[in-house]
Design a protein around this motif. Structure first.
Motif, PDB file in Angstrom:
ATOM      1  N   GLY A  41      28.591  25.981  47.957  1.00  0.00           N
ATOM      2  CA  GLY A  41      27.715  26.148  49.242  1.00  0.00           C
ATOM      3  C   GLY A  41      26.286  26.408  48.377  1.00  0.00           C
ATOM      4  N   GLU A  42      25.228  26.369  49.153  1.00  0.00           N
ATOM      5  CA  GLU A  42      23.887  26.466  48.603  1.00  0.00           C
ATOM      6  C   GLU A  42      23.820  28.152  48.237  1.00  0.00           C
ATOM      7  N   SER A  43      22.606  28.299  47.468  1.00  0.00           N
ATOM      8  CA  SER A  43      22.282  29.659  47.219  1.00  0.00           C
ATOM      9  C   SER A  43      22.228  30.267  48.591  1.00  0.00           C
ATOM     10  N   GLY A  44      22.662  31.484  48.750  1.00  0.00           N
ATOM     11  CA  GLY A  44      22.286  32.368  49.880  1.00  0.00           C
ATOM     12  C   GLY A  44      23.473  32.263  50.935  1.00  0.00           C
ATOM     13  N   LEU A 237      39.920  32.108  41.768  1.00  0.00           N
ATOM     14  CA  LEU A 237      38.894  31.797  42.631  1.00  0.00           C
ATOM     15  C   LEU A 237      37.432  31.612  42.025  1.00  0.00           C
ATOM     16  N   VAL A 238      36.973  30.328  42.200  1.00  0.00           N
ATOM     17  CA  VAL A 238      35.798  29.771  41.723  1.00  0.00           C
ATOM     18  C   VAL A 238      34.592  29.752  42.505  1.00  0.00           C
ATOM     19  N   ILE A 239      33.487  30.486  42.173  1.00  0.00           N
ATOM     20  CA  ILE A 239      32.319  30.286  43.150  1.00  0.00           C
ATOM     21  C   ILE A 239      31.335  29.271  42.508  1.00  0.00           C
ATOM     22  N   SER A 240      30.669  28.542  43.326  1.00  0.00           N
ATOM     23  CA  SER A 240      29.955  27.658  42.732  1.00  0.00           C
ATOM     24  C   SER A 240      28.946  27.066  43.765  1.00  0.00           C
TER      25      SER A 240
END
Length: 385
Positions: A41-44, A237-240
């Protein structure tokens, strides 16, 4: 058996005026053993906050307001000789432990969660340089994590393992005696990965693992993560914010916006049968090698403020397909397969199903067609069908 089970997790940041930032609201997902799961998802949008909350690494004004984080682990003091939870612990209503061996991490205190970090869940933070102490040798920092969770291991054994871990991720073992400033950006990232694997965790949280790296190094880091997963069976679990990264390495994923999950399912379902206007907008904004004539289209507007947001769909102000219903309440998760087959929306709580938070799920084919056109996103006079 599911390794991680997140139920209705809501996270807040307290603000001085007494209000709160709703960083995540009623988030649900699960991670299976040996699986790579992505949050994009987008930043924030709340994805990093969500990841940090799992191991209690939120800022001082951040807190879990509601929800559960069931993880396949038992604290040493609550386990029997086989590592399973004692029956007396399971029967104790004050202990957040289930009979299936899972512990609710959300209910643990700071001392208890320290027994979980590194041993069971390790995190690769966004900035590798900030994760490494500049006045300690890189190898010593890996040794510290090992000795904290394995007091029976000698310092000599821990140092040897640290050297082996560095070699495993492509760094010369002798570099264990160097400091972080002597490493390149790619080497720092590898060193942090080695540190995360020091105690053989079951879950590895990789928060923007390729940020600030050139594309060649990015690819090597992703290959390294996949190799470690294959060798050790660790779940990731990847965050991007980069959906191309998700397409390459994730088995399943969830798309987040404004603290809410907008769409979730198997990665191929998300990309080949996209079912949410926000996900369609994200795809439009990334280049593809399959279509040389594609024009990139950005989503107009800006993300919503999350300080005491109203009840409507978080994406409605930027969505060209919004209808009156979207302003009344955020949509529940609907089963996409059922809508495609029967043309009607059916709510779903199945973590393995392809689901979307969109009231117009019964008009998916038309929405998919319209979303490709730039005019759909730029013409503010578009009428909802």
């Amino acid at each position: 058996m599911t390794l991680l089970e997140v139920n209705d997790l809501s996270i807040r940041y307290a603000v001085d005026d007494g209000s709160a930032v709703h960083a995540s609201d009623d988030v649900n997902f699960s991670v299976e053993p040996g699986e790579t799961y992505g949050l994009v998802g987008e930043s924030g949008c709340g994805k990093t906050t969500l990841a940090k909350s799992l191991v209690h690494l939120l800022d001082d004004n951040g807190y879990i307001e509601d929800g559960e984080v069931w993880f396949e682990t038992t604290l040493p003091q609550w386990a029997d000789e086989n590592g399973d939870p004692k029956q007396s612990v399971i029967d104790d209503p004050d202990k957040p432990v289930r009979a299936d061996g899972k512990t609710d991490l959300a209910q643990l205190n700071s001392k208890q969660i320290r027994d979980i970090r590194w041993r069971d869940i390790a995190i690769i933070p966004q900035s590798a340089m900030n994760a490494l102490n500049p006045v300690y040798k890189v190898g010593d920092q890996i040794v510290e994590a090992i000795l904290r969770h394995e007091p029976e291991t000698t310092a000599e054994e821990a140092h040897e393992r640290a050297r082996d871990l560095l070699e495993r991720v492509g760094i010369e073992p002798d570099r264990a005696d160097d400091y972080a400033h002597q490493f390149s950006g790619g080497m720092k990232q590898r060193a942090v990965i080695a540190m995360a694997m020091a105690c053989g965790p079951d879950l590895l949280i990789a928060d923007e693992p390729t940020t600030a790296l050139d594309v060649i190094i990015q690819d090597r880091i992703l290959e390294e993560l996949e190799a470690l997963q294959e060798e050790f069976g660790v779940s990731i679990l990847v965050i991007s914010h980069d959906i191309s990264v998700m397409a390459e390495i994730c088995d399943r994923m969830a798309v987040m916006y404004g603290g809410k999950v907008m769409e979730s399912g198997r990665t191929e379902e998300i990309f080949d049968a996209t079912a949410n206007p926000y996900t369609l907008g994200l795809k439009n904004s990334f280049p593809t090698i399959t279509s040389k004539d594609q024009d990139l289209v950005s989503i107009p507007g800006t993300p919503p403020t999350l300080r005491d947001p109203d009840e409507g769909c978080r994406f409605r102000e930027r969505c060209p397909f919004a209808v009156e219903e979207c302003h009344a309440a955020h949509p529940p998760m609907y089963d996409v397969a059922t809508a495609d087959a029967e043309g009607r929306a059916v709510e779903s709580t199945d973590r393995r199903a392809h689901t979307t938070a969109c009231y117009r799920i019964d008009e998916l084919e038309q929405i998919r067609t319209d979303a490709i056109n730039e005019s759909t996103w730029t013409d503010q006079t578009i009428e909802s069908r």
